[in-house]
Design an enzyme around this catalytic site. Structure first.
Site, PDB file in Angstrom:
ATOM      1  N   CYS A   1     -35.315  17.470 -24.595  1.00 56.06           N
ATOM      2  CA  CYS A   1     -36.070  17.389 -25.854  1.00 56.06           C
ATOM      3  C   CYS A   1     -35.802  18.704 -26.572  1.00 56.06           C
ATOM      4  CB  CYS A   1     -37.541  17.196 -25.577  1.00 56.06           C
ATOM      5  SG  CYS A   1     -38.209  18.571 -24.684  1.00 56.06           S
TER       6      CYS A   1
ATOM      7  N   LYS B   1     -54.547  18.048 -22.294  1.00 56.77           N
ATOM      8  CA  LYS B   1     -53.469  17.045 -22.374  1.00 56.77           C
ATOM      9  C   LYS B   1     -52.694  17.005 -21.067  1.00 56.77           C
ATOM     10  CE  LYS B   1     -49.362  18.144 -24.436  1.00 56.77           C
ATOM     11  NZ  LYS B   1     -48.193  17.850 -23.582  1.00 56.77           N
ATOM     12  N   ASN B   2     -52.374  18.200 -20.523  1.00 59.54           N
ATOM     13  CA  ASN B   2     -51.489  18.259 -19.361  1.00 59.54           C
ATOM     14  C   ASN B   2     -52.203  18.017 -18.039  1.00 59.54           C
ATOM     15  OD1 ASN B   2     -49.488  18.617 -21.168  1.00 59.54           O
ATOM     16  ND2 ASN B   2     -49.216  20.802 -20.790  1.00 59.54           N
TER      17      ASN B   2
ATOM     18  N   ARG C   1     -34.681  19.906 -19.555  1.00 63.26           N
ATOM     19  CA  ARG C   1     -35.782  19.184 -18.868  1.00 63.26           C
ATOM     20  C   ARG C   1     -35.236  18.286 -17.750  1.00 63.26           C
ATOM     21  NH1 ARG C   1     -40.128  19.173 -22.488  1.00 63.26           N
ATOM     22  NH2 ARG C   1     -41.489  19.163 -20.649  1.00 63.26           N
TER      23      ARG C   1
ATOM     24  N   ASP D   1     -46.244  27.575 -23.047  1.00 62.89           N
ATOM     25  CA  ASP D   1     -46.789  26.720 -24.119  1.00 62.89           C
ATOM     26  C   ASP D   1     -47.529  27.513 -25.184  1.00 62.89           C
ATOM     27  OD1 ASP D   1     -47.582  23.912 -21.910  1.00 62.89           O
ATOM     28  OD2 ASP D   1     -45.712  24.661 -22.743  1.00 62.89           O
TER      29      ASP D   1
ATOM     30  N   ARG E   1     -48.894  15.074 -31.215  1.00 61.99           N
ATOM     31  CA  ARG E   1     -48.694  14.742 -29.777  1.00 61.99           C
ATOM     32  C   ARG E   1     -49.724  15.452 -28.898  1.00 61.99           C
ATOM     33  NH1 ARG E   1     -43.733  16.796 -27.714  1.00 61.99           N
ATOM     34  NH2 ARG E   1     -44.805  16.202 -25.816  1.00 61.99           N
TER      35      ARG E   1
HETATM   36  C1  EPZ Z   1     -45.058  20.812 -17.891  1.00 59.73           C
HETATM   37  O1  EPZ Z   1     -43.770  20.324 -18.209  1.00 59.73           O
HETATM   38  C2  EPZ Z   1     -45.866  20.716 -19.176  1.00 59.73           C
HETATM   39  N1  EPZ Z   1     -45.949  19.319 -19.597  1.00 59.73           N
HETATM   40  C3  EPZ Z   1     -45.178  21.537 -20.272  1.00 59.73           C
HETATM   41  O2  EPZ Z   1     -46.016  21.485 -21.427  1.00 59.73           O
HETATM   42  C4  EPZ Z   1     -45.090  22.988 -19.797  1.00 59.73           C
HETATM   43  O3  EPZ Z   1     -44.377  23.735 -20.763  1.00 59.73           O
HETATM   44  C5  EPZ Z   1     -44.357  23.059 -18.454  1.00 59.73           C
HETATM   45  O4  EPZ Z   1     -45.008  22.194 -17.491  1.00 59.73           O
HETATM   46  C6  EPZ Z   1     -44.336  24.465 -17.877  1.00 59.73           C
HETATM   47  O5  EPZ Z   1     -45.628  24.934 -17.731  1.00 59.73           O
HETATM   48  C7  EPZ Z   1     -46.873  18.516 -18.998  1.00 59.73           C
HETATM   49  O6  EPZ Z   1     -47.581  18.920 -18.101  1.00 59.73           O
HETATM   50  C8  EPZ Z   1     -46.960  17.121 -19.533  1.00 59.73           C
HETATM   51  P1  EPZ Z   1     -41.678  22.109 -15.372  1.00 59.73           P
HETATM   52  P2  EPZ Z   1     -42.707  20.048 -17.022  1.00 59.73           P
HETATM   53  O7  EPZ Z   1     -41.165  20.999 -14.540  1.00 59.73           O
HETATM   54  O8  EPZ Z   1     -43.390  19.515 -15.838  1.00 59.73           O
HETATM   55  C9  EPZ Z   1     -37.206  23.276 -14.602  1.00 59.73           C
HETATM   56  C10 EPZ Z   1     -46.507  21.134 -23.687  1.00 59.73           C
HETATM   57  O9  EPZ Z   1     -46.178  21.769 -24.706  1.00 59.73           O
HETATM   58  N2  EPZ Z   1     -37.109  22.023 -13.840  1.00 59.73           N
HETATM   59  O10 EPZ Z   1     -42.705  23.019 -14.795  1.00 59.73           O
HETATM   60  O11 EPZ Z   1     -41.581  19.273 -17.590  1.00 59.73           O
HETATM   61  C11 EPZ Z   1     -37.306  23.025 -16.094  1.00 59.73           C
HETATM   62  O12 EPZ Z   1     -36.024  22.871 -16.659  1.00 59.73           O
HETATM   63  C12 EPZ Z   1     -45.487  20.849 -22.616  1.00 59.73           C
HETATM   64  O13 EPZ Z   1     -47.680  20.729 -23.452  1.00 59.73           O
HETATM   65  C13 EPZ Z   1     -35.952  21.744 -13.124  1.00 59.73           C
HETATM   66  O14 EPZ Z   1     -35.004  22.528 -13.139  1.00 59.73           O
HETATM   67  O15 EPZ Z   1     -42.206  21.530 -16.739  1.00 59.73           O
HETATM   68  C14 EPZ Z   1     -37.986  24.255 -16.598  1.00 59.73           C
HETATM   69  O16 EPZ Z   1     -37.012  25.270 -16.766  1.00 59.73           O
HETATM   70  C15 EPZ Z   1     -44.100  21.350 -22.976  1.00 59.73           C
HETATM   71  N3  EPZ Z   1     -35.854  20.579 -12.440  1.00 59.73           N
HETATM   72  C16 EPZ Z   1     -38.901  24.679 -15.443  1.00 59.73           C
HETATM   73  O17 EPZ Z   1     -38.441  23.943 -14.293  1.00 59.73           O
HETATM   74  C17 EPZ Z   1     -36.882  19.672 -12.402  1.00 59.73           C
HETATM   75  O18 EPZ Z   1     -36.751  18.619 -11.738  1.00 59.73           O
HETATM   76  C18 EPZ Z   1     -40.350  24.344 -15.654  1.00 59.73           C
HETATM   77  O19 EPZ Z   1     -40.429  22.966 -15.891  1.00 59.73           O
HETATM   78  C19 EPZ Z   1     -38.058  19.962 -13.129  1.00 59.73           C
HETATM   79  C20 EPZ Z   1     -38.149  21.145 -13.836  1.00 59.73           C
END
Ligand code: EPZ
Length: 418
Positions: free
Chosen positions: A116, A22-23, A121, A305, A397
């Site tokens: 969410c 998915k990701n 996020r 995840d 989802r």
């Molecule tokens: C991706 O989300 C995945 N989603 C998530 O999977 C996964 O949990 C996550 O990466 C971490 O591995 C997809 O790929 C569609 P991040 P993403 O940006 O990109 C902080 C699932 O269940 N952050 O790596 O949103 C954030 O708050 C989903 O399949 C900032 O501070 O995750 C978090 O603490 C859930 N500022 C950390 O980074 C930003 O601009 C990691 O978030 C962006 C992120």
């Protein structure tokens, strides 16, 4: 609305095929906007997030076709750069589209994806990186509005290795003028998959999987046919379910390397794990032994995840465990539901303190998010007695044919409309 009715206690035996990740597919769908040629994504998972991303592409004017489990996107008639609020809220990963929409239209408008059920996020790292590439960004009435005469390559240092920010900036940079270097980039396998797809389309990207990604801008990208990597989180979810229920389960089309941190923990739990090319076999016939501590980390650490799923496993292990969630602020919303099933688990800030119990008791529980919902299903399959899992649209989802795959392994699970 739909729910699962599950009668627990069956061991799981058999073999299933793992869906494409998915990701990976979500940022790959965003990448299709970067060319007027057709892009064919093979073996696309039949899940709501992918369908919603396809809906957004259609809103942008792309033609999206489904053919024998594949998705074909033709963006030659794409003429809109605004991502509708409703769809942006339904699908957080719509924010990945910013990079590719700006690259195509030199402007983009997207409703704030918002938080969410697992945390705030934010998208500050996405926006800071886009500014480094020359994008002017305004935020008004809950919308992010981006404008850019010409994307210019630059060096970007990410404050944290954000998966989404890394992918968004790769998409924005592939057709920028000059070279872009993304430092402290996320290392997830899905990032390498996106690099592979972009290079298959004629881009010049290297370094994905390391902390530094180098992108040389090119003028045009062309279409391609692409098979994404298997979904390591779906694979991990089924392995943990098998460890909880007992039995012997074979997963086909998986990459063991991508979930080595989980395999290490499952061996500590006492499971037997056999690897053979793109297969993983897990065998377990006794109550698992607890793992003292699990901390979620960016890849290659233990994946956030799989945090809910492994916590559910810890709840029926012999012994105590501490699970620490380091990436998201509120990713324990499934815990009160596990307690309804008899789990002895207490959450304090980012830590879940677990004392293993003999087994779960069946109960009616509510899914609050995708991975927490999957954890509740595994707990219900391992429980004594009957359970109901409500709000299973969260699970749809990210897991295609979830109950069919579990039933094929001997799980007693049916989907009921209510
Ligand atoms: C991706 O989300 C995945 N989603 C998530 O999977 C996964 O949990 C996550 O990466 C971490 O591995 C997809 O790929 C569609 P991040 P993403 O940006 O990109 C902080 C699932 O269940 N952050 O790596 O949103 C954030 O708050 C989903 O399949 C900032 O501070 O995750 C978090 O603490 C859930 N500022 C950390 O980074 C930003 O601009 C990691 O978030 C962006 C992120």
């Amino acid at each position: 609305m739909e729910k699962y009715i599950i009668n627990g206690g069956n061991k799981l035996y058999g073999s299933i095929e793992i869906q494409s990740a998915k990701n990976s597919v979500l940022p790959i769908l965003a990448a299709t906007v970067l060319t007027d040629d057709k892009v064919k994504i093979l073996n696309a998972p039949n899940i709501t997030d992918v369908k919603n991303m396809a809906k957004i592409l259609s809103k942008l004017g792309c033609d999206v076709m489904y053919e024998n489990g594949n998705i074909i996107v033709d963006s030659s008639r794409a003429d809109c750069y605004e991502i509708p609020r409703q769809l942006a809220h339904e699908l957080r990963s719509s924010v990945f589209l910013l990079g590719s929409v700006i690259s195509r239209f030199h402007t983009a408008k997207i409703a704030y994806p918002g938080g969410c059920d697992i945390g705030l996020r934010p998208v500050d790292l996405h926006l800071a990186g886009l500014k480094r590439l020359g994008v002017e960004i305004d935020e008004e009435k809950g919308y992010i509005i981006c404008k850019c005469e010409k994307l210019k390559g630059n060096e970007i240092m990410l404050d944290c290795p954000s998966v989404g920010a890394t992918e968004n900036l790769m998409l924005a940079a592939v057709k920028a003028e000059g070279a872009t270097v993304i430092k402290n980039a996320a290392r997830e396998p899905e990032i390498e998959d996106l690099q592979r797809l972009l290079n298959c389309m004629g881009a010049k990207v290297r370094g994905a999987g390391s902390g530094t990604i180098v992108i040389e801008g090119v003028r045009e990208l062309h279409g391609c046919e692409f098979l994404p990597i298997p979904d390591r989180i779906e694979a991990g979810t089924f392995l943990i379910a098998a460890a909880m229920c007992g039995g012997e389960v074979e997963l086909n089309r998986v990459c063991a390397e991508n979930i080595s941190s989980l395999l290490h923990k499952l061996r500590e739990n006492g499971c037997k794990i056999y690897l053979n090319n793109d297969k993983i076999i897990l065998e377990n016939h006794k109550r698992p032994t607890s793992v003292k501590s699990i901390e979620t980390q960016p890849y290659p650490g233990f994946p956030t995840d799989l945090q809910a799923q492994i916590t559910a496993l810890c709840c029926i292990c012999r012994g105590q465990s501490i699970i620490t969630e380091n990436l998201f602020e509120t990713r324990f919303k499934y815990v009160p539901e596990l307690r309804k099933m008899g789990a002895d688990v207490t959450v304090i800030n980012r830590n879940a303190f677990v004392r293993g119990v003999e087994r779960f008791n069946g109960a009616t529980v509510i899914a609050h998010d995708l991975r927490g919902g999957a954890a509740l299903v595994s707990a219900a399959l391992a429980a004594e007695g009957r359970s109901e899992v409500l709000n299973i649209s969260h699970i749809d989802r990210g897991y295609g044919s979830f109950e069919y795959k579990l039933r094929s392994l001997g799980g007693d699970i049916v989907r009921i409309s209510i």
